[in-house]
Scaffold this active site. Structure first.
Site, short mmCIF file in Angstrom:
data_model
loop_
_atom_site.label_atom_id
_atom_site.label_comp_id
_atom_site.label_asym_id
_atom_site.label_seq_id
_atom_site.Cartn_x
_atom_site.Cartn_y
_atom_site.Cartn_z
N GLY A 32 0.93 -1.11 0.01
CA GLY A 32 -0.02 0.14 -0.02
C GLY A 32 0.96 1.29 -0.15
CG ASP A 34 5.23 1.09 4.67
OD1 ASP A 34 6.14 1.72 4.77
OD2 ASP A 34 5.25 0.03 5.35
#
Length: 173
Positions: A32, A34
């Site tokens: 995602g 991150d």
């Protein structure tokens, strides 16, 4: 008081002083937002994160932005949703408070937040939006250190929920 914006887009492209990463406790990247932030910032970000030694849930750590337009990345570790009876609300609020405090300590006047914990961590999006907006407003009530706060949303549903939490637009059904 800071101006609040809601937008749908890619947080890694925003020209703000600090972006917040919805990080895991290792701070070593993941999926995602991150993963996207780590890819966009480059390998130096991972090296600096390794030196930090992780971060507990509900807290945050700050690094340089490296290849990002933002000068800093604030890595906030949100809670995994387990039904709401394990202190998830307080832990999520802690992420936002810690992220703002670190950004302001490092001179940031603008910051962009993703919808922390609402992806694979499963936090209900409407609840997370309310907590995010209330916590940021409350934290900045006594401060003029931040000029701009952006809630950067991944999809239209989340965007509507943040608009509603700010008292604008219509609430999602």
């Amino acid at each position: 008081m800071a101006g609040f914006e809601v937008m749908r887009g890619d947080i890694t492209t925003l020209r703000v002083d600090a972006i917040v990463n919805a990080a895991n406790s290792s701070l070593l990247g993941g999926g995602g937002v991150d993963g996207a932030i780590h890819r966009a910032a480059g390998p130096e970000l991972l090296a600096e994160c390794r030196a930090l030694g992780g971060c507990p849930t509900g807290e945050a750590r700050i690094t340089r932005g490296y290849g990002l337009p933002a000068s800093h990345v604030v890595h906030a570790v949100g809670p995994v949703w387990t039904g709401g009876d394990k202190g998830e609300d307080a832990l999520l609020a802690g992420c936002y408070r810690h992220a703002l405090a670190l950004a302001m300590e490092h001179g940031a006047r603008s910051i962009a937040f993703p919808a922390i914990s609402t992806g694979v961590y499963g936090f209900p999006k409407d609840r997370a939006a309310r907590i995010a907006v209330e916590t940021v407003r409350e934290t900045l009530t006594e401060s003029d250190a931040m000029d701009r706060v952006v809630f950067c949303c991944f999809d239209a549903e989340t965007e509507r929920l943040y608009e509603a939490a700010l008292g604008r637009g219509r609430a999602a059904r």
